[in-house]
Design an enzyme around this catalytic site. Structure first.
Site, PDB file in Angstrom:
ATOM      1  N   THR A   1       0.697  -1.047  -0.100  1.00  0.00           N
ATOM      2  CA  THR A   1      -0.125   0.258   0.100  1.00  0.00           C
ATOM      3  C   THR A   1       1.091   1.326   0.162  1.00  0.00           C
ATOM      4  O   THR A   1       2.043   1.126   0.318  1.00  0.00           O
ATOM      5  CB  THR A   1      -0.983  -0.023   1.067  1.00  0.00           C
ATOM      6  OG1 THR A   1      -1.698  -1.120   1.121  1.00  0.00           O
ATOM      7  CG2 THR A   1      -1.611   1.187   1.207  1.00  0.00           C
TER       8      THR A   1
ATOM      9  N   SER B   1      -8.547  -0.920   5.779  1.00  0.00           N
ATOM     10  CA  SER B   1      -8.024  -0.250   6.917  1.00  0.00           C
ATOM     11  C   SER B   1      -7.475   0.867   6.499  1.00  0.00           C
ATOM     12  O   SER B   1      -6.931   1.792   7.499  1.00  0.00           O
ATOM     13  CB  SER B   1      -6.773  -0.950   7.686  1.00  0.00           C
ATOM     14  OG  SER B   1      -7.347  -2.256   8.202  1.00  0.00           O
TER      15      SER B   1
HETATM   16  N1  GLY Z   1      -5.528  -3.817   1.465  1.00  0.00           N
HETATM   17  C1  GLY Z   1      -5.200  -3.060   2.668  1.00  0.00           C
HETATM   18  C2  GLY Z   1      -6.428  -2.469   3.041  1.00  0.00           C
HETATM   19  O1  GLY Z   1      -7.465  -1.934   2.315  1.00  0.00           O
HETATM   20  O2  GLY Z   1      -6.632  -2.270   4.278  1.00  0.00           O
END
Ligand code: GLY
Length: 578
Positions: free
Chosen positions: A388, A460
């Site tokens: 991310t 998250s």
């Molecule tokens: N894929 C990580 C999140 O969206 O929390």
């Protein structure tokens, strides 16, 4: 002899002083003309360039989002999704754009379960079945159309250049490729072909990774916008690649994808307004829930990162993550009780319940058996997560963007669509395949986050803007799954309660509790006596060899208008003004 050595060292240092750039001084990351902060250093250049050319925060954030998707394909990009939070100076409004992926229409609550109800974790995490319908490009296009001031092609241009001129391979990038080499085997040859040297060889540190296929795709996006990915040959290739790896994605899925413009989730904390991402992110709800609970404690009096402080904040984190498992999911499919979760009344209730220690022992708040803190391995290895990216921007007019984007875990599904350079996400892993099952991060879910056609998996990601007297004061966010929420929480508390400057706030050691497993995870910089005290009062403490999150944060000094950018030492982060 000694003298000669000193002399020659002096000469060498003098020589180096001529040829090396000025040393980095974190204190110097400030500007009056705008600021960008991100977890992907090459993306910071794109943002600074766009701001310098008169683009606003939205233009810069879009350019950075595309550039980040080129520089760190393993973290985020056009085959994934994201959330975009915007503050507009002119009207004082905020917008929360949900460009999160969706389950394909053929997805179902039982798609990863066998006859006995066991979850096929592998199918959920890699290959075609793990791919959700990407949404990022549509989100970027919509915010740009509505708020951008530079032409679309201009904001896509830095990413195209990065493909052509090459991404400099830094240590973090090289380490990620090392992990990929070890883990991926022969199943994803296109990812290996596009990210490595011929023969699957790791590139040299400092060499440049050129991505001609991705360059062609980005040129098509610059010409046609998001349609380039939903109709025509690129769309066909995306569907073909997902299906060749066992997936269920269709052209109709791509074409029927839509973003949602949602009302941000809002709260207050000690005289500041907190604006963050609503469901299907859990980030904003739990950030505000935890702040509401913490507001009734005198955290400053407890002492920053003291055992009592970590204890109380961890207990609040625990409640938030238990609520996450019970109540959070896509609000278009499930009645998420957001209003109650972010209410001051519930915050007070949590604060009251957490105070008396006896309460912790009650189920489901089980105590872990006290164990000795366990540090794995020497040294300070880089983080183990890569999936991310966060981007924060503040422009000279006071417009702000906080954008978190993702392909979920390292190279998402691991599939690179042949001939396009697009890495497809594995966001399906963020759904709860069954009530007891956890995702890769060990976080649990429930019916609220079960799989349904066109539903968005719970996230998250916590892009956040903190306002003071109506003006952006802190723009923050982070990568790293559930640790995102607690990273943003600690960045906010460090600045507001402890009065830290933004650099100290992001660099301070962090801790994390996510209810299950029932343990406080701490970064290794926490002192031994603090850990022992936590264990003495009954906590299980896990000392992680990895850094927690990477806070990419901007803080504006209301007195002077100076904008400060953070450089989180845990990652390849960067900040700078135009
Ligand atoms: N894929 C990580 C999140 O969206 O929390």
């Amino acid at each position: 002899m000694t003298f000669r050595l000193v002399c020659s060292l002096t000469a060498l240092v003098a020589l180096l002083a001529v040829s090396l750039p000025a040393p980095v001084n974190a204190e110097k990351v400030f500007s009056r003309k705008g600021m960008v902060a991100t977890t992907v250093a090459p993306a910071a250049h794109a943002g600074r360039e766009i701001l310098a050319r008169g683009g606003n925060a939205i233009d810069a954030a879009v350019a950075m989002a595309f550039a980040a998707g080129v520089a760190h394909q393993f973290s985020s990009g056009i085959g994934g999704g994201g959330f975009i939070l915007i503050h507009l100076d002119e009207t004082g409004e905020q917008f929360a754009v949900d460009a999160r992926e969706m389950a394909p229409r053929a997805g179902s609550a039982t798609m990863y379960l066998d006859a006995e109800g066991n979850v096929d974790k592998q199918a959920k995490r890699q290959g075609g079945l793990s791919v959700a319908v990407p949404g990022l490009v549509q989100g970027l296009e919509e915010v740009h159309q509505r708020f951008g001031v530079l032409p679309w092609e201009d904001v896509v241009a830095p990413a195209i250049r990065l493909c052509r001129d090459g991404v400099p391979i830094g240590p973090h990038h090289l380490r990620i490729l090392g992990i990929v080499k070890k883990r991926f085997g022969d199943d994803y040859p296109e990812t290996i072909r596009t990210q490595f040297l011929p023969g699957g060889k790791l590139p040299e540190l400092g060499s440049r990774l050129r991505q001609p296929d991705l360059e062609k795709t980005l040129r098509a996006i610059a010409r046609k916008g998001s349609k380039a990915l939903t109709t025509g040959p690129i769309a066909d290739s995306i569907v073909e690649a997902a299906r060749a790896h066992g997936g269920i994605l269709t052209l109709e899925d791509l074409q029927k994808y839509y973003t949602e413009w949602r009302e941000p989730v809002r709260g207050t904390y000690r005289g500041h307004d907190i604006v963050s991402m609503p469901p299907p992110s859990s980030g904003g709800v739990h950030l505000i829930q935890m702040l509401n609970a913490l507001e009734s404690y005198d955290l400053k009096a407890l002492g920053h990162n003291s055992s009592e402080y970590i204890h109380q904040v961890s207990e609040v984190m625990k409640v938030a993550f238990a609520d996450r498992a019970a109540h959070l999911g896509d609000p278009d499919f499930y009645p998420v009780p957001t209003e109650w979760l972010v209410s001051k009344a519930y915050g007070l209730e949590i604060a009251e319940r957490v105070r008396p220690r006896a309460w912790y022992a009650k189920p489901p708040w089980r105590w872990g058996k006290p164990v000795l803190a366990n540090v794995k391995g020497p040294g300070a290895p880089p983080p183990n997560d890569a999936g991310t990216t966060h981007i924060s921007v503040l422009d000279v007019d006071g417009n702000a963007v906080s954008l978190t984007q993702t392909v979920n875990t390292l190279f998402g599904s691991r599939i690179t669509v042949p001939g396009t350079g697009i890495v497809l996400n594995n966001e399906m892993d963020d759904f709860s395949a069954s009530p007891e099952a956890v995702n890769l991060w060990g976080v649990q879910g429930n019916a609220a986050n079960s799989i349904a056609p066109r539903k968005r998996p719970l996230s998250s990601m916590t892009p956040t803007i903190v306002l003071k007297d109506g003006e952006p004061w802190l723009i923050s966010g982070s990568p790293m799954g559930p640790l995102i929420i607690t990273t943003v929480l600690q960045t906010v508390v460090n600045t507001i309660d402890f009065g830290m400057d933004v650099q100290s706030a992001v660099a301070s050691p962090r801790f994390h509790h996510q209810w299950r497993p029932d343990r406080i995870a701490v970064e290794r910089a926490h002192p031994r006596d603090v850990i022992e005290r936590l264990e003495a009062i009954g906590h299980q403490v896990y000392v992680s060899p990895y850094g927690f999150g990477a806070s990419a944060t901007i803080q504006r000094d209301p007195l002077t208008g100076i904008m400060w950018g953070s450089v989180d030492p845990r990652r390849d982060t960067a900040a700078g003004g135009p």
